[in-house]
Design a protein around this motif. Sequence first.
Motif: not given
Length: 544
Positions: A506-510, A480-488, A346-347
């Motif tokens: 993003t952190i919560g979803a991850g 999942a975090v990589w995809q979500l960070s691109r969307l957001l 995550g970091l």
Amino acid sequence: MGGGLKKGTMGGEPSAFTGRIARSAGTVSGAVMCSRLLGLIREQVFAGMFGAGYAYDAFVVAFRIPNLLRDLFGEGALSAAFVTVFSDYDANRGARATWRLAGTVLTFFAVLLSLLTLAGMYLAGPIVNLMAPDFELVAGKTALTVQLTRIMLPFLVFISLAAVVMGILNTRGKFFVPAMASSFFNLGSIVGGASLALIFPRFGQPAIAGMAWGTLIGGMLQLAIQLPALRREGFTFIPGLNLLDPGLRRILFLMLPATVGLSATQINIFVNTNFAASCAEGSVSWLNYAFRLVQLPIGIFGVAFSIAVMPVLGRQAAGGDQSGLRQTFNSSLVMVLSLTIPATAGLILLAEPIIRLIFEHGAFTSVDTARTAEALTFYAVGLFAYSAVKIMVPVFYALGSTRYPVIGSFLAVGANILFIVLTIDLFQHRAIALATSCSMTLNFLFLGLILSRKLEGFSPRPLLTGAGKILLATGVMTGAVWQLSRLLAPWLHGAIFLQLLGVLGTIGAGAIIYYLALTALKLPELTVITEKIVRRLRRSEDRR
């Protein structure tokens, strides 16, 4: 071997003490989380008021000097050695002898550390020149660093005595108050430091000196807040300085190899500070801000479990319970890895958005964000090793094999220096962060190899199985975090409120995805933690 095998300690199942450790670590983690969040606010104050450069570089180097001594003589070697001996006294010697030992130790270290502080204040100039010789190239920077060093050196006395009190309370099963004490350090630093920083310029003093006095105020509070809890445990301080006291001599004997080992870590810090001071101005600040961020998961996971596991390991070693000792270590390490490996991912993925959200205000610029994010990414690589070593070292203490952490520390020093020398010209401040992670990983591998041989009947299979499940679940989370960070991405670069929503979302979803993946993979330690949480929630509902 004494004690025999206990139910539930075979076949990779969590040990009989896993639930107790998880509960204690959860208590400590909550308090440490509060402290680390306040620590981040403290860093935000620094970033907003001073940015990254002249004043904060001087503060970081000045604070590093008492901090080096604190780690060397205080919280590190002293805590581990004191808990080992105090646990033995508490179990076998009776209350009178135990409290007499505590009073002797407090008196001895108050005197010793006061003398060290006075010596440090007298030699502040040469010490600063040794740590950061390139500060001389900037007018007034060395003089400012010396001034701040002299203000903050007494911090060593208060924080080291606070570590002894913490050891007493932890051995007595009291974890929350000692863990919360560091929150009062941060409160003192924030409120006292910021207030004085605003006032001092009116009297011709640098604003950063106010933050130095705030650090000293915080150290006093960290000790003072624990004293009522100590008194409730039945302790009455009776000053006495018996240098021939067998308990004190045993503590000093245990501290000696640990201090030598920790000196290796301090050499690393000294080398890193020296090299960082020779890089572009602001490098010391960028590295410090990044390391403060990576200290959040280290404190919540590594330190919390280390504090919780030390008394358990001490009792198991005193009772000759090799099976329990082995399984306690195994389960604790798996729990730490289950938290730090996803935190690493995550970091790395969210380094820049996190730093932009927390620090990019006031004097802290977008350039500072980019440089600090680079350092955070490389520090995060060694997060799992840094936290795991904090679990491993108490096991060596319990086994009475303190020389191995010393050897591992010096191997890490050699690797750190070699890596920096080879890469500093190419990577600049990033080389220091990456070298720190690589050297700590080497230390982790070395200690793990030795422990696999020292712990009778140790099998790596449960540990490797657990690590495999953790890595698989982390892989799912990372995607999942990589995809979500691109969307957001628009949110992560937008207004402060959108940044907050984007990072937390993003952190919560991850975290949810990781938990679900690990639950599906049936990690035993996760089951124990989940059951403890469910039981606690049910008890809370029943009380209503």
